[in-house]
Design a protein around this motif. Structure first.
Motif, PDB file in Angstrom:
ATOM      1  N   MET A 106       0.950  -1.223  -0.013  1.00  0.00           N
ATOM      2  CA  MET A 106      -0.023   0.289  -0.009  1.00  0.00           C
ATOM      3  C   MET A 106       0.871   1.289   0.153  1.00  0.00           C
ATOM      4  N   GLY A 107       0.414   2.112  -0.717  1.00  0.00           N
ATOM      5  CA  GLY A 107       1.126   3.283  -0.845  1.00  0.00           C
ATOM      6  C   GLY A 107       1.220   4.177   0.646  1.00  0.00           C
ATOM      7  N   LEU A 108       2.534   4.911   0.746  1.00  0.00           N
ATOM      8  CA  LEU A 108       2.448   5.699   1.783  1.00  0.00           C
ATOM      9  C   LEU A 108       1.200   6.756   2.212  1.00  0.00           C
ATOM     10  N   THR A 109       0.660   7.239   1.045  1.00  0.00           N
ATOM     11  CA  THR A 109      -0.298   8.033   1.251  1.00  0.00           C
ATOM     12  C   THR A 109      -1.633   7.372   1.852  1.00  0.00           C
ATOM     13  N   SER A 110      -1.907   6.086   1.398  1.00  0.00           N
ATOM     14  CA  SER A 110      -3.045   5.386   1.815  1.00  0.00           C
ATOM     15  C   SER A 110      -2.684   4.948   3.288  1.00  0.00           C
ATOM     16  N   SER A 111      -1.569   4.670   3.516  1.00  0.00           N
ATOM     17  CA  SER A 111      -1.175   4.266   5.036  1.00  0.00           C
ATOM     18  C   SER A 111      -1.442   5.439   5.954  1.00  0.00           C
ATOM     19  N   SER A 112      -0.983   6.461   5.509  1.00  0.00           N
ATOM     20  CA  SER A 112      -1.246   7.775   5.978  1.00  0.00           C
ATOM     21  C   SER A 112      -2.518   8.067   6.308  1.00  0.00           C
ATOM     22  N   LYS A 113      -3.557   7.846   5.398  1.00  0.00           N
ATOM     23  CA  LYS A 113      -4.725   8.162   5.436  1.00  0.00           C
ATOM     24  C   LYS A 113      -5.498   7.231   6.463  1.00  0.00           C
ATOM     25  N   LEU A 114      -5.130   5.936   6.412  1.00  0.00           N
ATOM     26  CA  LEU A 114      -5.831   4.904   7.456  1.00  0.00           C
ATOM     27  C   LEU A 114      -5.251   5.414   8.888  1.00  0.00           C
ATOM     28  N   THR A 115      -4.036   5.932   9.198  1.00  0.00           N
ATOM     29  CA  THR A 115      -3.488   6.290  10.480  1.00  0.00           C
ATOM     30  C   THR A 115      -4.199   7.455  10.650  1.00  0.00           C
ATOM     31  N   ASP A 116      -4.558   8.316   9.867  1.00  0.00           N
ATOM     32  CA  ASP A 116      -5.630   9.369  10.235  1.00  0.00           C
ATOM     33  C   ASP A 116      -6.933   9.155  10.668  1.00  0.00           C
ATOM     34  N   CYS A 117      -7.464   8.053  10.032  1.00  0.00           N
ATOM     35  CA  CYS A 117      -8.532   7.600  10.258  1.00  0.00           C
ATOM     36  C   CYS A 117      -8.673   6.970  11.813  1.00  0.00           C
ATOM     37  N   ASP A 118      -7.680   6.258  11.958  1.00  0.00           N
ATOM     38  CA  ASP A 118      -7.609   5.613  13.260  1.00  0.00           C
ATOM     39  C   ASP A 118      -7.438   6.648  14.464  1.00  0.00           C
ATOM     40  N   GLY A 119      -6.876   7.756  14.348  1.00  0.00           N
ATOM     41  CA  GLY A 119      -6.781   8.918  15.014  1.00  0.00           C
ATOM     42  C   GLY A 119      -8.124   9.440  15.196  1.00  0.00           C
ATOM     43  N   GLU A 120      -8.731   9.709  14.233  1.00  0.00           N
ATOM     44  CA  GLU A 120     -10.038  10.224  14.351  1.00  0.00           C
ATOM     45  C   GLU A 120     -11.182   9.536  15.037  1.00  0.00           C
ATOM     46  N   ASN A 121     -10.938   8.072  14.968  1.00  0.00           N
ATOM     47  CA  ASN A 121     -11.755   7.129  15.497  1.00  0.00           C
ATOM     48  C   ASN A 121     -11.604   7.446  17.126  1.00  0.00           C
ATOM     49  N   SER A 122     -10.188   7.457  17.483  1.00  0.00           N
ATOM     50  CA  SER A 122      -9.883   7.720  18.786  1.00  0.00           C
ATOM     51  C   SER A 122     -10.550   8.771  19.561  1.00  0.00           C
ATOM     52  N   GLU A 123     -10.295   9.857  18.883  1.00  0.00           N
ATOM     53  CA  GLU A 123     -10.860  11.210  19.127  1.00  0.00           C
ATOM     54  C   GLU A 123     -12.366  11.159  19.289  1.00  0.00           C
ATOM     55  N   THR A 124     -13.036  10.371  18.558  1.00  0.00           N
ATOM     56  CA  THR A 124     -14.559  10.057  18.674  1.00  0.00           C
ATOM     57  C   THR A 124     -14.909   9.402  19.883  1.00  0.00           C
ATOM     58  N   ASP A 125     -14.176   8.326  20.232  1.00  0.00           N
ATOM     59  CA  ASP A 125     -14.245   7.804  21.494  1.00  0.00           C
ATOM     60  C   ASP A 125     -14.181   8.495  22.586  1.00  0.00           C
ATOM     61  N   SER A 126     -12.976   9.315  22.632  1.00  0.00           N
ATOM     62  CA  SER A 126     -12.767  10.276  23.812  1.00  0.00           C
ATOM     63  C   SER A 126     -13.909  11.388  23.940  1.00  0.00           C
ATOM     64  N   SER A 127     -14.538  11.657  22.713  1.00  0.00           N
ATOM     65  CA  SER A 127     -15.800  12.709  22.761  1.00  0.00           C
ATOM     66  C   SER A 127     -16.973  12.178  23.344  1.00  0.00           C
ATOM     67  N   LEU A 128     -17.069  10.746  23.048  1.00  0.00           N
ATOM     68  CA  LEU A 128     -18.268   9.904  23.436  1.00  0.00           C
ATOM     69  C   LEU A 128     -17.957   9.992  25.032  1.00  0.00           C
ATOM     70  N   ASP A 129     -17.135   9.598  25.625  1.00  0.00           N
ATOM     71  CA  ASP A 129     -16.714   9.840  26.974  1.00  0.00           C
ATOM     72  C   ASP A 129     -17.082  11.037  27.741  1.00  0.00           C
ATOM     73  N   PHE A 130     -16.721  12.080  26.872  1.00  0.00           N
ATOM     74  CA  PHE A 130     -17.320  13.536  27.463  1.00  0.00           C
ATOM     75  C   PHE A 130     -18.535  13.722  27.354  1.00  0.00           C
ATOM     76  N   ALA A 131     -19.118  13.227  26.412  1.00  0.00           N
ATOM     77  CA  ALA A 131     -20.643  13.590  26.187  1.00  0.00           C
ATOM     78  C   ALA A 131     -21.444  12.656  27.283  1.00  0.00           C
ATOM     79  N   LEU A 132     -20.810  11.589  27.727  1.00  0.00           N
ATOM     80  CA  LEU A 132     -21.499  10.749  28.738  1.00  0.00           C
ATOM     81  C   LEU A 132     -21.291  11.564  30.070  1.00  0.00           C
ATOM     82  N   GLU A 133     -20.107  12.038  30.301  1.00  0.00           N
ATOM     83  CA  GLU A 133     -20.016  12.765  31.549  1.00  0.00           C
ATOM     84  C   GLU A 133     -20.729  13.979  31.684  1.00  0.00           C
TER      85      GLU A 133
END
Length: 71
Positions: A1-28
């Motif tokens: 897989m190209g470097l660009t595609s790998s970078s996009k997947l890493t970005d998506c994983d980071g955004e998913n982690s951020e969403t998880d944190s936002s869900l915790d915040f929304a619960l609290e």
């Protein structure tokens, strides 16, 4: 897989982690009830596993061009 595609997947994983944190915040803050929080964080975890698999094993997700028959 190209470097660009790998970078996009890493970005998506980071955004998913951020969403998880936002869900915790929304619960609290009382924006989500516990059942909805659990449902959405479970989906985030599943998405994280899928993205992790794609990052670790990118070749199985590549589309290969079809071979043209020779004439």
């Amino acid at each position: 897989m190209g470097l660009t595609s790998s970078s996009k997947l890493t970005d998506c994983d980071g955004e998913n982690s951020e969403t998880d944190s936002s869900l915790d915040f929304a619960l609290e803050c009382g924006y989500l009830n516990a059942a909805t929080h659990q449902e959405l964080t479970t989906k985030c975890a599943s998405i994280g596993r899928m993205l992790g698999s794609m990052i670790q094993n990118p070749d199985s997700f590549l589309l290969r061009p079809k071979k043209r028959p020779e004439h």
